[in-house]
Design a protein around this motif. Structure first.
Motif, short mmCIF file in Angstrom:
data_model
loop_
_atom_site.label_atom_id
_atom_site.label_comp_id
_atom_site.label_asym_id
_atom_site.label_seq_id
_atom_site.Cartn_x
_atom_site.Cartn_y
_atom_site.Cartn_z
N ALA A 1 46.90 41.17 53.29
CA ALA A 1 46.66 41.94 52.06
C ALA A 1 45.16 42.23 51.90
O ALA A 1 44.77 43.33 51.49
CB ALA A 1 47.19 41.17 50.85
N LEU A 2 44.32 41.25 52.21
CA LEU A 2 42.88 41.46 52.12
C LEU A 2 42.41 42.49 53.15
O LEU A 2 41.59 43.36 52.85
CB LEU A 2 42.15 40.13 52.33
CG LEU A 2 40.61 40.19 52.30
CD1 LEU A 2 40.12 40.81 51.00
CD2 LEU A 2 40.03 38.79 52.49
N ARG B 1 35.87 37.85 41.73
CA ARG B 1 36.61 36.66 41.33
C ARG B 1 38.13 36.86 41.39
O ARG B 1 38.89 35.91 41.57
CB ARG B 1 36.19 36.25 39.92
CG ARG B 1 34.78 35.69 39.85
CD ARG B 1 34.42 35.27 38.45
NE ARG B 1 33.13 34.60 38.40
CZ ARG B 1 32.57 34.14 37.29
NH1 ARG B 1 33.20 34.30 36.12
NH2 ARG B 1 31.39 33.54 37.34
N ALA B 2 38.55 38.11 41.24
CA ALA B 2 39.99 38.41 41.29
C ALA B 2 40.47 38.66 42.71
O ALA B 2 41.65 38.95 42.91
CB ALA B 2 40.29 39.63 40.41
N GLY B 3 39.57 38.57 43.68
CA GLY B 3 39.97 38.78 45.07
C GLY B 3 39.94 40.24 45.49
O GLY B 3 40.42 40.57 46.58
N ARG B 4 39.38 41.11 44.65
CA ARG B 4 39.29 42.53 45.00
C ARG B 4 38.06 42.78 45.88
O ARG B 4 37.02 42.14 45.71
CB ARG B 4 39.23 43.39 43.75
CG ARG B 4 40.53 43.40 42.93
CD ARG B 4 40.44 44.41 41.80
NE ARG B 4 39.41 44.03 40.84
CZ ARG B 4 39.63 43.33 39.74
NH1 ARG B 4 40.86 42.90 39.46
NH2 ARG B 4 38.63 43.03 38.92
N VAL B 5 38.18 43.75 46.76
CA VAL B 5 37.11 44.07 47.70
C VAL B 5 36.07 44.95 47.03
O VAL B 5 36.41 45.91 46.32
CB VAL B 5 37.69 44.78 48.94
CG1 VAL B 5 36.56 45.28 49.85
CG2 VAL B 5 38.61 43.85 49.72
N VAL B 6 34.82 44.63 47.23
CA VAL B 6 33.69 45.41 46.72
C VAL B 6 32.76 45.70 47.89
O VAL B 6 32.37 44.79 48.62
CB VAL B 6 32.93 44.65 45.61
CG1 VAL B 6 31.73 45.47 45.13
CG2 VAL B 6 33.85 44.31 44.46
N LEU B 7 32.41 46.97 48.08
CA LEU B 7 31.50 47.37 49.14
C LEU B 7 30.08 47.47 48.58
O LEU B 7 29.86 48.08 47.53
CB LEU B 7 31.91 48.72 49.74
CG LEU B 7 33.29 48.77 50.40
CD1 LEU B 7 33.55 50.16 50.97
CD2 LEU B 7 33.43 47.73 51.49
N THR B 8 29.13 46.89 49.27
CA THR B 8 27.73 46.93 48.83
C THR B 8 26.86 47.55 49.93
O THR B 8 27.37 48.00 50.96
CB THR B 8 27.22 45.51 48.50
OG1 THR B 8 27.26 44.71 49.70
CG2 THR B 8 28.11 44.86 47.45
N ASP B 9 25.55 47.53 49.69
CA ASP B 9 24.57 47.98 50.68
C ASP B 9 24.76 49.46 51.01
O ASP B 9 25.07 49.84 52.14
CB ASP B 9 24.67 47.15 51.95
CG ASP B 9 23.46 47.36 52.87
OD1 ASP B 9 22.48 47.94 52.39
OD2 ASP B 9 23.52 46.95 54.03
#
Length: 810
Positions: free
Chosen positions: A370-371, A401-409
């Motif tokens: 799922a991730l 904290r909820a396990g959702r993906v966040v893209l940075t940089d």
């Protein structure tokens, strides 16, 4: 490491009581951060120093080439100065005075502005420049560099480098007078007047003036880098002030870990309880990592490379634009809330603060399907809007904290990206996730979101050079990751045909080949300078030369027989002979041991033989060739050593050669990196050799053909060299010639130059000389041998290569 933590109790009180926080909003916030160093060694100063040295070398070479033109120009100026002697004297007086007055005036101005430390740095550079130019001038006068000394002095009793001008330029560079437009214009006008006056008075030459200026600049930059420059980076308090101008109510701020590009980051607390992640772009960090970026830009094709140098403003706009575009695409990224310049030396980007942790800190066991799907969904959102992230690694993929993906940089990204950049993103993420969860799961998760077509399009880009530096380092420790990814993609879409993509302009080994080829050309030219080439080829015995030519042709037929013998499938003889001629053409651009292997492997694949079996067949032929080579060398060496009819006694040489080989083997096997390199290469070449040899042994006809062809190759080349020796009247035993050829051929196979150029000629000449031939005769015989076996087959090789390509045989 010291930290600024004044009034921490007040800050804690402000965080706990909104009323107090509001009352402190207009007051100064004390930032928790390490003390910034007072002085920095700026990478830009080092790069400018190196660039100045490069320009200095180029100027000297150009001046040496155009020496006559410069001498004529100096004569013209001398005649003009004699016509107006009064004007020349006035210019000399004004130039000599101004070149001292302007630096002194600038020093006074800096002292009045309490910048005396910069003046002190300039004085240090001036002293070093004066001493350095004097010592360099003495070395030039007393050394053996006659052409350079004449170029700089005009063969007159003057200084090669003007000591005063060198120290003035070093001083001006060290005090950074170039940053002040008015002073810069005045300084360079003064220097130009000084040079003109001294040149018209024949006290300096044009090359000497240019070299003096460049040496002074180099000394100035070296001084700046050595002693460091005052730190102009804005402190955390300036960052807070800039945020307040953006209407943020800052109540706390602290320095956190720098990002991967070395930019400062701050965690900032706001009045409403939310937070900011602030990235600070410092001007002096814009050239950090420049050599690596220049190398990548030079090595990769234009579509994949990034700009090596960007201004502070351009970098700010680039990151901001990418952040806004990612938000508009619906991707889960931290929102960019504001941007601002901080004076003239820095700029900031303020993102909303999200409580996340990077994927690289997540254990592999927690990365479920799922991730993986979430990660690919975020990348798909970017790709739909033609956005390339260009750094999909574990430190730019985060989980909240909820396990959702966040893209940075977002700084590394590209908007309106082309297909190649989007495919590179897919290849990078596939590889990174494969390192974490394995190729099978990585490919399956990507195919479920992106589709098999997208993975097939990324297949040709699964190259180490296309990946980030961190991923390449991780691949060096893993095994069979990229082949595993390719296999699973092919299994998903076996019928897909995607054109190969070449990302590199050249490989590092190409530079090695170019350098080695230059040395080889020098060796060959030095040999040619020792003999009269015209006399060589007009005095050669044509009967022996014709025999040598026949032996050279027989070697190509023998090579075809050897290849046919190691391939159970049927191969036409004469077409296979044409392939060997084509391989002689390829040797012009590839090392001797590489060109033939590549051409033969390609030929077998075009004949319908699978790549694995083609490589195995060529590997088997090379292995048996090596065995025959060693066996013949030992046999001929024994025969030669036991013979009393010749003065050539290589028995001692054979012992020394064997000892040298033994030492080399011990070194290679004793150094782990070299041992791994050799074993990997040998495993690739000979992994399927044994089963292929067993196939050949089942057919006596094939086995005889393979052995006869392998033996004929060596004997044909030895006969050719022996005939070349005889063509010039040399007398030496056939066995001695065989030992010389076999030894030189081994050296040439190991050389990185095309066809072993230089190494083979040198080894053959030395060997024949030790065998009793005069150096001139040995050189003549070697030149004739290489003409018949290396240079003459190039033209028919080119014709064969073209013919085979036209008929799709290569």
């Amino acid at each position: 490491m010291a930290e600024i933590t004044e009034r921490d109790d007040a800050a804690d009180l402000a965080e706990g009581d909104p009323a107090v926080a509001e009352s402190r909003a207009d007051n100064e916030i004390y930032v928790v951060e390490p003390l910034l160093p007072q002085r920095l060694r700026r990478p830009s100063d080092l790069l400018r120093f190196i660039a100045t040295l490069v320009v200095l070398g180029a100027v000297i070479l150009l001046a040496l080439v155009a020496k006559q033109t410069l001498i004529g120009l100096e004569a013209d100026v001398k005649e003009g100065a004699e016509l107006v002697p009064l004007l020349s004297r006035i210019a000399a007086f004004l130039g000599g005075a101004a070149v001292l007055v302007v630096p002194a005036a600038f020093a006074v101005e800096r002292v009045f502005h309490r910048d005396g430390l910069r003046v002190a740095e300039g004085l240090i550079a001036a002293i070093v420049g004066m001493a350095g130019s004097f010592l360099l001038g003495q070395w030039l006068v007393g050394g053996n560099l006659h052409d350079l000394r004449v170029l700089l002095t005009g063969d007159r009793a003057i200084e090669p480098l003007n000591t005063l001008l060198t120290s003035v330029i070093a001083y001006s560079t060290a005090v950074r007078i170039s940053r002040r437009p008015t002073w810069r214009m005045l300084m360079w006008a003064t220097v130009a007047l000084y040079i003109l006056a001294f040149f018209s008075g024949r006290q300096i030459t044009i090359p000497s003036a240019i070299v003096t200026v460049l040496v002074g600049m180099a000394i100035g930059y070296a001084t700046l880098y050595s002693v460091g420059s005052p730190n102009t980076r804005p402190a955390g308090s300036a960052v807070v002030a800039a945020l307040r101008k953006l209407s943020f109510s800052v109540v706390s701020a602290r320095r956190i870990e720098d990002d991967h590009q070395g930019s400062r980051r701050y965690a900032v607390g706001l009045h409403d309880g939310s937070g900011l992640d602030v990235t600070v772009l410092d001007r002096d960090r814009q050239v950090a990592g420049l050599p690596y970026r220049l190398w990548r830009r030079f090595r990769l094709h234009s579509e994949t490379r990034r700009r090596a140098i960007r201004s502070l403003r351009a970098e700010l706009e680039r990151e901001a634009l990418m952040a806004y575009a990612a938000q508009a695409a619906g991707a889960s990224t931290p929102r960019l809330l504001g941007t601002s310049e901080i004076g003239t030396e820095a700029a900031l980007l303020a993102y909303e603060h999200l409580e996340t942790r990077p994927l690289e800190e997540v254990p592999d066991a927690e990365i479920d399907d799922a991730l993986l799907a979430q990660i690919w969904e975020q990348v798909e959102l970017l790709q739909i809007q033609r956005l390339a992230h260009r750094r999909l690694t574990g430190d730019s993929i985060h989980l909240d904290r909820a396990g959702r993906v966040v893209l940075t940089d977002a700084r590394s990204g590209e908007i309106a990206a082309g297909d190649l950049l989007l495919r590179l993103d897919v290849a990078q993420l596939l590889t990174y996730l494969s390192l974490r969860v394995g190729p099978e799961r990585s490919v399956r998760a990507a195919a479920a979101v992106m589709g098999p077509e997208a993975l097939a399009a990324a297949l040709p880009l699964l190259q180490r050079i296309a990946l980030t530096r961190e991923t390449r380092a991780a691949l060096a420790k893993a095994k069979n990751v990229l082949p595993g990814i390719r296999d699973h993609i092919v299994a998903l879409k076996p019928q897909g045909k995607v054109e190969e993509v070449r990302l590199e302009r050249f490989r590092p080994r190409t530079l090695v080949t170019i350098i080695a080829s230059a040395l080889a050309a020098y060796i060959v030219l030095s040999q040619l300078s020792r003999v009269d080439v015209y006399h060589v080829f007009t005095t050669a015995n044509w009967a022996w030369s014709g025999l040598a030519l026949v032996a050279s042709f027989v070697s190509f037929v023998a090579a075809a027989l050897m290849l046919r013998g190691f391939v159970p499938e049927r191969l036409p003889l004469w077409r296979t002979v044409l392939v060997q001629f084509a391989a002689s053409f390829v040797k012009l651009v590839a090392p001797a041991a590489v060109g033939g292997v590549a051409i033969n492997t390609r030929y077998l694949q075009k004949r319908g033989i699978s790549p694995a079996l083609a490589v195995a067949s060529v590997g088997a032929s090379q292995l048996i060739m090596l065995v025959f080579h060693i066996g013949l060398l030992l046999m001929f060496a024994y025969i030669t050593g036991s013979s009393t009819n010749t003065a050539f006694t290589p028995s001692r040489g054979l012992v020394l050669a064997l000892l040298a080989v033994a030492v080399l083997v011990v070194v290679v096997l004793g150094v782990p990196p070299l041992r791994r390199l050799i074993t990997v290469r040998m495993r690739r070449l000979f992994s399927n050799v044994l089963p292929r040899l067993l196939d050949v042994l089942q057919s006596p006809r094939k086995m005889i053909e393979a052995c006869v062809g392998t033996l004929m190759i060596t004997l044909a080349f030895v006969a050719c060299l022996n005939a070349c020796v005889a063509a010039f009247g040399g007398e030496i035993s056939f066995t001695a010639v065989a030992v010389v050829y076999l030894t030189a051929n081994a050296i040439g196979s190991a050389a990185p130059t095309p066809g072993g150029l230089g190494a083979v000629e040198g080894a053959l000449t030395v060997g024949l000389s030790l065998a009793g031939l005069s150096p001139e005769l040995a050189t003549s015989a070697v030149l004739l041998h290489r003409l018949l076996t290396f240079w003459l087959p190039v033209l028919p090789g080119w014709a064969s290569f073209t013919y085979l390509q036209r008929h799709e045989a290569l």
